[in-house]
Scaffold this motif. Structure first.
Motif, PDB file in Angstrom:
ATOM      1  N   ALA A 171       0.871  -1.126   0.058  1.00  0.00           N
ATOM      2  CA  ALA A 171      -0.057  -0.147   0.130  1.00  0.00           C
ATOM      3  C   ALA A 171       0.880   1.171  -0.051  1.00  0.00           C
ATOM      4  CB  ALA A 171      -1.078   0.086   1.035  1.00  0.00           C
ATOM      5  N   LEU A 172       1.916   1.388   0.739  1.00  0.00           N
ATOM      6  CA  LEU A 172       2.812   2.446   0.993  1.00  0.00           C
ATOM      7  C   LEU A 172       3.747   2.336  -0.212  1.00  0.00           C
ATOM      8  CD1 LEU A 172       3.878   2.257   4.678  1.00  0.00           C
ATOM      9  CD2 LEU A 172       2.031   3.677   3.785  1.00  0.00           C
ATOM     10  N   GLN A 173       4.214   1.513  -0.737  1.00  0.00           N
ATOM     11  CA  GLN A 173       5.160   1.122  -1.673  1.00  0.00           C
ATOM     12  C   GLN A 173       4.422   0.541  -2.871  1.00  0.00           C
ATOM     13  OE1 GLN A 173       8.464   2.534  -1.456  1.00  0.00           O
ATOM     14  NE2 GLN A 173       8.861   2.207   0.623  1.00  0.00           N
ATOM     15  N   ASN A 174       4.708   0.807  -3.965  1.00  0.00           N
ATOM     16  CA  ASN A 174       4.415   0.009  -5.211  1.00  0.00           C
ATOM     17  C   ASN A 174       4.885  -1.435  -5.539  1.00  0.00           C
ATOM     18  OD1 ASN A 174       6.565   0.397  -6.813  1.00  0.00           O
ATOM     19  ND2 ASN A 174       6.024   2.671  -7.385  1.00  0.00           N
ATOM     20  N   GLU A 175       4.322  -2.264  -6.016  1.00  0.00           N
ATOM     21  CA  GLU A 175       4.652  -3.576  -6.015  1.00  0.00           C
ATOM     22  C   GLU A 175       6.288  -3.705  -6.852  1.00  0.00           C
ATOM     23  OE1 GLU A 175       1.931  -6.064  -8.053  1.00  0.00           O
ATOM     24  OE2 GLU A 175       0.144  -5.649  -6.424  1.00  0.00           O
ATOM     25  N   GLU A 176       6.465  -2.775  -7.816  1.00  0.00           N
ATOM     26  CA  GLU A 176       7.734  -2.984  -8.437  1.00  0.00           C
ATOM     27  C   GLU A 176       8.895  -2.551  -7.502  1.00  0.00           C
ATOM     28  OE1 GLU A 176       5.071  -1.363  -9.530  1.00  0.00           O
ATOM     29  OE2 GLU A 176       4.590  -2.568 -11.186  1.00  0.00           O
ATOM     30  N   GLU A 177       8.704  -1.729  -6.565  1.00  0.00           N
ATOM     31  CA  GLU A 177       9.752  -1.206  -5.458  1.00  0.00           C
ATOM     32  C   GLU A 177       9.923  -2.565  -4.676  1.00  0.00           C
ATOM     33  OE1 GLU A 177       9.932   2.634  -3.883  1.00  0.00           O
ATOM     34  OE2 GLU A 177       7.929   2.954  -5.048  1.00  0.00           O
ATOM     35  N   TYR A 178       8.871  -3.218  -4.245  1.00  0.00           N
ATOM     36  CA  TYR A 178       9.138  -4.374  -3.260  1.00  0.00           C
ATOM     37  C   TYR A 178       9.869  -5.696  -4.379  1.00  0.00           C
ATOM     38  CZ  TYR A 178       6.079  -2.442   0.309  1.00  0.00           C
ATOM     39  OH  TYR A 178       5.954  -1.516   1.250  1.00  0.00           O
ATOM     40  N   LEU A 186      12.900  -1.637   3.524  1.00  0.00           N
ATOM     41  CA  LEU A 186      12.329  -0.400   2.893  1.00  0.00           C
ATOM     42  C   LEU A 186      11.547   0.218   3.966  1.00  0.00           C
ATOM     43  CD1 LEU A 186      10.995  -2.064  -0.195  1.00  0.00           C
ATOM     44  CD2 LEU A 186      12.859  -0.496  -0.033  1.00  0.00           C
ATOM     45  N   ALA A 187      11.318   1.514   3.697  1.00  0.00           N
ATOM     46  CA  ALA A 187      10.619   2.224   4.715  1.00  0.00           C
ATOM     47  C   ALA A 187       9.031   2.085   4.813  1.00  0.00           C
ATOM     48  CB  ALA A 187      10.707   3.885   4.269  1.00  0.00           C
ATOM     49  N   GLY A 188       8.651   2.055   5.944  1.00  0.00           N
ATOM     50  CA  GLY A 188       7.344   1.566   6.304  1.00  0.00           C
ATOM     51  C   GLY A 188       6.987   0.227   6.342  1.00  0.00           C
ATOM     52  N   VAL A 189       8.008  -0.819   6.417  1.00  0.00           N
ATOM     53  CA  VAL A 189       7.720  -2.187   6.373  1.00  0.00           C
ATOM     54  C   VAL A 189       8.116  -2.737   7.548  1.00  0.00           C
ATOM     55  CG1 VAL A 189       8.251  -4.473   5.156  1.00  0.00           C
ATOM     56  CG2 VAL A 189       8.252  -2.408   3.963  1.00  0.00           C
ATOM     57  N   GLU A 190       7.259  -3.529   8.281  1.00  0.00           N
ATOM     58  CA  GLU A 190       7.457  -4.214   9.587  1.00  0.00           C
ATOM     59  C   GLU A 190       8.092  -5.390   9.480  1.00  0.00           C
ATOM     60  OE1 GLU A 190       5.015  -4.402  13.839  1.00  0.00           O
ATOM     61  OE2 GLU A 190       4.035  -4.093  12.012  1.00  0.00           O
ATOM     62  N   GLY A 191       7.540  -6.203   8.229  1.00  0.00           N
ATOM     63  CA  GLY A 191       8.199  -7.524   8.073  1.00  0.00           C
ATOM     64  C   GLY A 191       7.720  -8.117   6.733  1.00  0.00           C
ATOM     65  N   ALA A 192       8.292  -9.146   6.228  1.00  0.00           N
ATOM     66  CA  ALA A 192       8.144  -9.580   4.884  1.00  0.00           C
ATOM     67  C   ALA A 192       8.357 -11.194   4.986  1.00  0.00           C
ATOM     68  CB  ALA A 192       9.017  -9.049   4.026  1.00  0.00           C
ATOM     69  N   GLU A 193       7.661 -11.810   4.041  1.00  0.00           N
ATOM     70  CA  GLU A 193       7.825 -13.240   3.790  1.00  0.00           C
ATOM     71  C   GLU A 193       7.817 -13.696   2.314  1.00  0.00           C
ATOM     72  OE1 GLU A 193       5.489 -17.417   5.027  1.00  0.00           O
ATOM     73  OE2 GLU A 193       4.379 -15.489   4.907  1.00  0.00           O
ATOM     74  N   VAL A 194       8.745 -14.229   1.911  1.00  0.00           N
ATOM     75  CA  VAL A 194       8.980 -14.507   0.481  1.00  0.00           C
ATOM     76  C   VAL A 194       8.826 -16.187   0.556  1.00  0.00           C
ATOM     77  CG1 VAL A 194      10.536 -14.498  -1.416  1.00  0.00           C
ATOM     78  CG2 VAL A 194      10.597 -12.653   0.098  1.00  0.00           C
ATOM     79  N   VAL A 195       7.884 -16.564  -0.512  1.00  0.00           N
ATOM     80  CA  VAL A 195       7.517 -18.007  -0.516  1.00  0.00           C
ATOM     81  C   VAL A 195       7.738 -18.438  -2.086  1.00  0.00           C
ATOM     82  CG1 VAL A 195       6.374 -18.250   1.806  1.00  0.00           C
ATOM     83  CG2 VAL A 195       5.020 -17.730  -0.225  1.00  0.00           C
ATOM     84  N   ARG A 196       7.874 -19.631  -2.340  1.00  0.00           N
ATOM     85  CA  ARG A 196       7.536 -20.318  -3.726  1.00  0.00           C
ATOM     86  C   ARG A 196       6.324 -20.995  -3.639  1.00  0.00           C
ATOM     87  NH1 ARG A 196      12.764 -20.887  -1.952  1.00  0.00           N
ATOM     88  NH2 ARG A 196      14.470 -20.186  -2.996  1.00  0.00           N
ATOM     89  N   GLU A 231       3.142  -4.101   6.050  1.00  0.00           N
ATOM     90  CA  GLU A 231       3.651  -2.754   6.385  1.00  0.00           C
ATOM     91  C   GLU A 231       2.942  -2.060   7.600  1.00  0.00           C
ATOM     92  OE1 GLU A 231       3.336  -1.177   1.724  1.00  0.00           O
ATOM     93  OE2 GLU A 231       1.696  -0.904   3.128  1.00  0.00           O
ATOM     94  N   PHE A 232       3.423  -1.019   8.425  1.00  0.00           N
ATOM     95  CA  PHE A 232       3.197  -0.583   9.318  1.00  0.00           C
ATOM     96  C   PHE A 232       1.729   0.363   9.330  1.00  0.00           C
ATOM     97  CE2 PHE A 232       7.718  -0.479  10.801  1.00  0.00           C
ATOM     98  CZ  PHE A 232       7.530  -0.929  11.863  1.00  0.00           C
ATOM     99  N   LYS A 233       0.744  -0.094  10.086  1.00  0.00           N
ATOM    100  CA  LYS A 233      -0.443   0.646   9.999  1.00  0.00           C
ATOM    101  C   LYS A 233      -0.395   2.099   9.781  1.00  0.00           C
ATOM    102  CE  LYS A 233      -4.800   1.039  12.619  1.00  0.00           C
ATOM    103  NZ  LYS A 233      -5.439   0.986  13.671  1.00  0.00           N
ATOM    104  N   HIS A 235       0.873  12.988   3.999  1.00  0.00           N
ATOM    105  CA  HIS A 235       1.970  11.847   4.285  1.00  0.00           C
ATOM    106  C   HIS A 235       1.455  11.046   5.369  1.00  0.00           C
ATOM    107  CE1 HIS A 235       5.658  13.525   1.790  1.00  0.00           C
ATOM    108  NE2 HIS A 235       4.583  14.336   1.885  1.00  0.00           N
ATOM    109  N   PRO A 236       1.497   9.884   5.146  1.00  0.00           N
ATOM    110  CA  PRO A 236       0.907   8.822   6.096  1.00  0.00           C
ATOM    111  C   PRO A 236       1.869   9.015   7.537  1.00  0.00           C
ATOM    112  CG  PRO A 236       1.065   7.396   3.999  1.00  0.00           C
ATOM    113  CD  PRO A 236       1.962   8.862   4.040  1.00  0.00           C
ATOM    114  N   VAL A 237       1.211   9.084   8.600  1.00  0.00           N
ATOM    115  CA  VAL A 237       2.015   8.796   9.856  1.00  0.00           C
ATOM    116  C   VAL A 237       1.591   7.494  10.273  1.00  0.00           C
ATOM    117  CG1 VAL A 237       2.107   9.678  12.439  1.00  0.00           C
ATOM    118  CG2 VAL A 237       1.478  11.041  10.479  1.00  0.00           C
ATOM    119  N   LEU A 238       2.995   6.567  10.431  1.00  0.00           N
ATOM    120  CA  LEU A 238       2.778   5.203  10.743  1.00  0.00           C
ATOM    121  C   LEU A 238       2.683   4.808  12.122  1.00  0.00           C
ATOM    122  CD1 LEU A 238       5.556   4.145   7.897  1.00  0.00           C
ATOM    123  CD2 LEU A 238       2.736   4.362   8.019  1.00  0.00           C
TER     124      LEU A 238
END
Length: 267
Positions: free
Chosen positions: A56-63, A90-100, A112-114, A126-129
């Motif tokens: 939501a904060l970043q576009n998919e291409e940046e991730y 990346l800014a605004g990201v609290e955690g991530a998971e990459v799966v096949r 992402e942070f709420k 600008h969002p305040v997280l």
């Protein structure tokens, strides 16, 4: 001299079976190695598609760029853990998971942070997280969240964000704007037409009773609810003289003798 094995057919049969088993094992091993080699040389071992969930904060291409994974890369040629760490930076990201998934696809799930509130700057809202930080990029479609105004001190903003995090969505959705008025005091402009004045410390605890407070004012008209010391209500007419909230100017005209206050009981 006659070999003893020629005299005992059972020994010959056992040796023949053992030889056959060894041959079969080597054949299966060879076929497996061949299949693995052919698999890694075929398009079936390449990344077909990369999907991003939760962006939501970043576009998919940046991730996708941050993960370092590209379509056409070897499906087993990257470390999921390293990709997750790169995305989390990346800014605004609290955690991530990459799966096949689906044998040939990669899914990047982003937590992402709420977005707790918004601040208006020259470039837009600008969002305040939830961690108290202000996201560096203006939101093209700002989410429904209170606007923070006049919060010049980062520490005061973080405290305000902490209070908003404690409130249920049913309450925060009623707050249109929160204006910092100095020395820890704030004014909340509500979507239902009321003003709420209070202090940042303990704001969430008192605002939980907002629906109950408003339910007692159905015949009082709109006005200011003061939560700083107890709970008091004063109509706009008694404060401003024209029955209108002074959201823009913030100036009061109490008239002679000052406005009368009505004390409100809370459960």
């Amino acid at each position: 001299m006659i070999d003893i094995e020629d005299r005992i057919p059972s020994l010959k049969e056992k040796r023949r079976r053992r030889t056959n088993r060894n041959f079969l094992f080597l054949l299966v091993l060879f076929l497996l190695l061949l299949a693995v080699l052919l698999y890694f040389q075929s398009p079936l071992s390449k990344v077909r598609e990369i999907r991003v969930e939760g962006a939501a904060l970043q576009n998919e291409e940046e991730y996708i760029k941050a993960s370092g994974i590209r379509t056409g890369d070897a499906l087993w040629g990257f470390s999921s853990g390293e990709a997750e760490q790169s995305v989390t930076r990346l800014a605004g990201v609290e955690g991530a998971e990459v799966v096949r998934e689906d044998f040939r696809d990669v899914v990047i799930r982003v937590d992402e942070f709420k977005t707790v509130a918004l601040v208006q700057r020259e470039s837009g809202f600008h969002p305040v997280l939830a961690d108290g930080s202000v996201f560096g990029r203006a939101s093209e479609t700002p989410p429904p969240a209170p606007i923070l105004a006049e919060f010049g001190e980062d520490e005061q903003m973080k405290k305000m964000v902490g209070e908003l995090e404690k409130l249920p969505a049913s309450i925060t959705s009623l707050i249109s704007e929160l204006k910092y008025t100095g020395e820890g005091s704030i004014t909340a402009f509500m979507t239902d037409g009321y003003e709420v004045r209070g202090v940042i410390s303990g704001f969430a605890d008192k605002m939980e009773y907002y629906p109950s407070i408003v339910s007692q004012l159905t015949e009082e008209g709109k006005g200011v609810i003061d939560l700083e010391a107890g709970v008091y209500f004063t109509s706009y007419e008694k404060i401003y003289g024209d029955g209108e909230s002074q959201n823009d100017s913030g100036e009061e005209n109490a008239g002679e003798g000052g406005p009368e206050e009505q004390e409100i009981e809370i459960p």
